[in-house]
Scaffold this motif. Structure first.
Motif, short mmCIF file in Angstrom:
data_model
loop_
_atom_site.label_atom_id
_atom_site.label_comp_id
_atom_site.label_asym_id
_atom_site.label_seq_id
_atom_site.Cartn_x
_atom_site.Cartn_y
_atom_site.Cartn_z
N VAL A 132 0.86 -1.18 0.00
CA VAL A 132 0.00 0.00 0.00
C VAL A 132 0.90 1.23 0.00
CG1 VAL A 132 -1.75 1.30 1.27
CG2 VAL A 132 -1.82 -1.21 1.25
N ASP A 133 0.72 2.10 -0.96
CA ASP A 133 1.56 3.29 -1.07
C ASP A 133 1.01 4.38 -0.17
OD1 ASP A 133 3.50 5.04 -1.83
OD2 ASP A 133 2.68 5.45 -3.82
N ALA A 134 1.83 4.84 0.77
CA ALA A 134 1.44 5.89 1.70
C ALA A 134 2.70 6.50 2.28
CB ALA A 134 0.55 5.34 2.82
N MET A 135 2.55 7.63 2.95
CA MET A 135 3.62 8.24 3.73
C MET A 135 3.24 8.10 5.19
SD MET A 135 6.52 9.87 3.35
CE MET A 135 7.59 10.10 4.77
N VAL A 136 4.13 7.51 5.99
CA VAL A 136 3.84 7.29 7.40
C VAL A 136 4.74 8.19 8.23
CG1 VAL A 136 3.79 5.60 9.28
CG2 VAL A 136 3.18 4.91 6.96
N LEU A 137 4.14 8.88 9.21
CA LEU A 137 4.87 9.78 10.09
C LEU A 137 4.67 9.33 11.53
CD1 LEU A 137 6.40 12.42 10.79
CD2 LEU A 137 4.21 13.61 10.71
#
Length: 851
Positions: A132-137
């Motif tokens: 799953v393509d996402a940006m995690v912070l």
């Protein structure tokens, strides 16, 4: 004995009873955890948190997670599995197919004392899944490993965590405030800000969600820089009230965005009036005398272990952690755990892996690998040091039983202060003692203060193994002349690794045999530099005199085309090394004709292996990729044009960072680009020589023994050839003709731009015909054009040269080189090929060569 230490069948005491009875704090379960019933009726709030009292004037109570591994030594498989399970909820929220519903049962079993359940939970959640393509912070410091774990569950996610440690060389992307924290400044320091700009959902991960104010502050700050349509907030526990939940949704409405929240458990913390004053009074009454923090049995020995940390692998997500970093770490964990295990006492039965403040993920994964590798009766636990000041009370109903305090040892920006390690000392219960401690820190924290503080205290508890992970620092810096290359520093920044001290040259025949047999790639070594004879040097000077005006015109045309395509903010990226003199000439034309000072980088691209990804990251961190124009000297059959397009497409798919694949060249006889100064195959004098007309820099090198994951591709600086260097003479001769051709360039440009410049790849078809006529199946052995034929004669083992009878003016140096090497030159009819000549590499070493 608390739930954290209880064995199956033993009485379990909730590690919050002490605080609840004295301060009146009450935990109430919510309507049910988010996640379509994944954990419903399986896990309660008291399973996931205990209670302690803060030494903090802002908040009296502290929720102490039973699955975070921050303050409480915990089975690392339980910690990692809980994070992966939270990531499973995020996956569902982002529309991915749901995973195994039995994972909730395994988490509940692990929390209730079934030891193998945590291991099974990790194994099940780490089975291959659709990325799953996402940006995690993740939030520093407590949620750095939790955020990593969520990103791991997503597979294709890039990860970054906030930090309270400024790092020289990294600029701040954004910042926000965690209002209730004892240290509120959060920094975002991505090494590649472009990764944060991708149009993908942003997932924010914290260990607990109390009011939602931190989330609102974070999203508000980041949305101003890069608006998004979808945010997901993931937390182990969600304790917001109805008003807090409404505030988050109202905030989402003002942004025109969607904000979803997922958690392993929901509920409320009920606080009585006056709890802040009551908590402070409780701390004051119990702080003196302090509970015993160490055993009087040391000192034990400290052993240092070299983990064999992979070169170029970041220590964590402080500056960004990509899927390829995750794969690299996964592949190295078992080996690193074996190195640690070799230093543990043979009879060790209870081992603690202790991380360091924000450095939580690497110690967590190492602890998990250690637990997997050691015998099943060895109890491996994981926790980390912290900045958080908490009251310690040695009572089974209290979450923080013991405290070690010690000076900060990483030279923090906020100055010296006290740091803590909780529940490491056994206190009054000897069964809680560890008989080995593995301390994992980064090298920035490996200071004399460590030895005098924390390490000395650990030595008083158990034999200690110290493992140091290299801190991730800014990527490699560009090279400039005169330290690297003979070009002035302002002309070009070489994004290359200096390999000048390494012996890479091999005899031409030996090198050709290895390449064609598939035993080596051409980029792994270098040919011996050709030393031109006096006659050949005279030929170069004569050719330069004859072609300087023609070159200046082509430079003017192509630079104006670049500025038309990219505007005055264009960034020149030449393909080293043949493209570098052209990039410099284009830069000088832009200054001459328009007063522009265009940035110019030289980077490596390798046929069959792609473009230098580290160099692209460096450029993207400083410039808009859309402004980049790639520059080369000429085209042959279009192999580099194809390689560039494919490499940039793969880079965009992996990072979301899109560089236009346009290639600008002086000459395009292969007819495979729309940006060219001419399509005539004429002598470009910079093709006549090797390094001595290219700033004394070698062809680029991609040898895995020399180039690590975080390195630029390499090259050598042949400073010993300075006496023969014609690099400056070549540039100066062409620049001297700019004034002579400027008017013609301005006059011709509208017509050139309006003309049909679409590639038709007729050069490639001509190469196919040559191959058929000469019995060559591997078209990599056919090098069309004056420039490529020159390279064949200088670097490879030539078989023959095909020369058009009407191109004698541009082939004088070809015939001289062929005569020097005993290579036959065959004259062919002009209509046979669109090139002035074609060089054929000798196929006697076997076909199917790796080129």
């Amino acid at each position: 004995m608390s739930v954290l230490d209880a064995r199956p069948g033993e009485h379990r005491v909730w590690p919050g009873e002490w605080v609840a009875s004295r301060l009146g704090v009450r935990l109430r379960d919510g309507a049910g955890p988010v996640g379509e019933g994944l954990l419903a009726d399986l896990v309660e709030l008291v399973d996931l948190v205990g209670l302690a009292v803060r030494r903090n004037p802002r908040r009296a109570h502290l929720l102490v997670s039973t699955v975070l591994g921050k303050h409480v030594p915990t089975d690392p498989r339980l910690v990692y599995g809980s994070g992966l399970l939270l990531g499973e909820l995020v996956r569902r929220c982002l529309g991915a197919a749901p995973g195994d519903a039995g994972c909730g049962v395994l988490l509940a079993d692990a929390l209730h004392g079934r030891k193998d359940a945590a291991e099974q939970l990790c194994d099940r959640l780490r089975e291959p899944r659709e990325p799953v393509d996402a940006m995690v912070l993740g939030y520093a410091e407590t949620a750095t490993a939790l955020g990593h774990s969520v990103a791991d569950a997503l597979g294709g996610a890039c990860y970054l965590h906030s930090t309270r440690r400024p790092v020289e060389g990294f600029s701040t992307y954004g910042g926000f405030e965690e209002e209730h924290s004892h240290a509120t400044s959060h920094l975002l320091l991505p090494s590649d800000p472009a990764l944060f700009e991708r149009d993908v959902p942003l997932v924010l991960v914290d260990d607990e969600l109390s009011t939602g104010r931190t989330v609102i502050n974070t999203i508000a700050a980041l949305h101003r820089v890069r608006p998004r349509a979808h945010y997901v907030v993931a937390s182990l526990v969600d304790l917001r009230g109805d008003d807090d939940r409404a505030a988050v949704q109202a905030f989402a409405a003002t942004l025109g965005a969607r904000i979803d929240v997922v958690a392993l458990a929901t509920g409320r913390v009920a606080l009585p009036e006056g709890i802040l004053e009551a908590g402070q009074a409780l701390v004051t009454g119990l702080e003196h005398p302090p509970a015993p923090d160490t055993l009087e049995t040391g000192p034990f020995k400290v052993a240092r272990v070299d983990l064999g940390w992979p070169e170029g692998l970041p220590d964590g997500g402080r500056h960004g952690f990509l899927p390829e970093h995750r794969e690299c770490l996964d592949n190295a964990l078992a080996s690193m755990a074996e190195r640690v295990a070799a230093h543990l006492p043979a009879d060790a039965s209870r081992v603690l892996v202790l991380g360091f403040e924000e450095l939580m993920y690497a110690p967590l994964r190492l602890a998990g690998a250690l637990a997997d590798g050691l015998p099943g009766d060895v109890d491996v636990r994981y926790s980390t040091t912290t900045r958080s000041p908490v009251l310690a009370v040695d009572d089974p109903g209290y979450a923080i039983r013991t405290r070690l305090s010690f000076p900060a040892h990483d030279e923090p920006a906020d100055g010296p202060g006290e740091r803590y390690a909780y529940n490491v000392a056994p206190g009054e219960d000897p069964s809680r003692a560890f008989d080995a401690i593995v301390l994992v820190i980064d090298d920035a924290a490996d200071t004399p203060a460590l030895a005098e503080g924390l390490l000395a205290q650990l030595q008083g508890l158990a034999p200690t193994v110290l493992a140091t992970v290299p801190s991730h620092r800014p990527g490699p810096e560009p090279l400039h002349g005169p330290d690297f290359g003979s070009y002035p520093a302002e002309d070009v920044a070489w994004l290359l690794k200096d390999l000048s001290a390494v012996r890479l040259e091999a005899p031409t025949e030996q090198r050709e045999a290895a390449i064609q047999a598939g035993r080596a790639h051409y980029s792994e070594s270098l040919p011996v530099e050709y030393q031109p004879s006096p006659e050949y040097q005279r030929l170069f000077r004569d050719a330069l005199d004859a072609s300087a005006e023609r070159l200046a015109y082509a430079v003017g045309v192509i630079t104006e085309m670049i500025l038309t395509e990219r505007g005055p903010g264009a960034v020149l990226v030449s393909l080293a090394r043949a493209g570098t003199p052209v990039g410099i000439l284009a830069r000088r034309w832009a200054r001459f004709a328009h007063g522009l000072d265009l940035p110019h980088y030289a980077i490596s691209i390798v046929r069959g292996r792609g473009i230098d990804e580290v160099a692209l990251t460096h450029i993207a961190a400083r410039h808009d990729p859309a402004r980049v124009m790639f520059v080369d000297g000429w085209t042959g059959k279009g192999a580099i044009t194809r390689e560039l397009t494919a490499a940039l497409g793969a880079h965009a798919a992996a990072t979301g960072r899109r560089f236009p694949p346009d290639l600008a060249v002086l000459a395009d006889p292969g007819r495979c680009t729309s940006l060219f100064g001419t399509r005539d195959d004429f002598l470009i004098p910079s093709a006549c020589l090797n390094s001595t007309v290219s700033g004394l820099v070698s062809r680029t090198v991609l040898n895995r023994d020399l180039i690590g994951p975080g390195d630029f591709h390499g090259a050598k600086f042949y400073s010993e050839l300075a006496a023969a260097d014609m690099s400056a003479a070549f540039l100066d001769a062409v620049c001297a003709r700019f004034g002579d051709v400027a008017g013609r360039v301005v006059q011709d440009l509208p017509g050139l731009l309006a003309a049909d410049r679409a590639p038709d790849w007729s050069g490639w078809e001509a190469v196919r015909r040559v191959g058929e006529a000469h019995g060559i199946d591997d078209l990599n052995l056919i090098k069309p054009g004056v420039g490529e034929t020159t390279r064949v004669l200088l670097r490879r083992v030539p078989w023959k040269v095909l020369a058009r009878a009407d191109a004698e003016e541009d082939l004088t140096h070809i015939r001289l080189l062929a005569a020097e090497r005993g290579v036959p030159v065959e004259d062919i009819e002009p209509e046979a090929i669109p090139y002035a000549c074609v060089g054929l590499i000798h196929p006697r070493y076997g076909k199917g060569a790796v080129q």
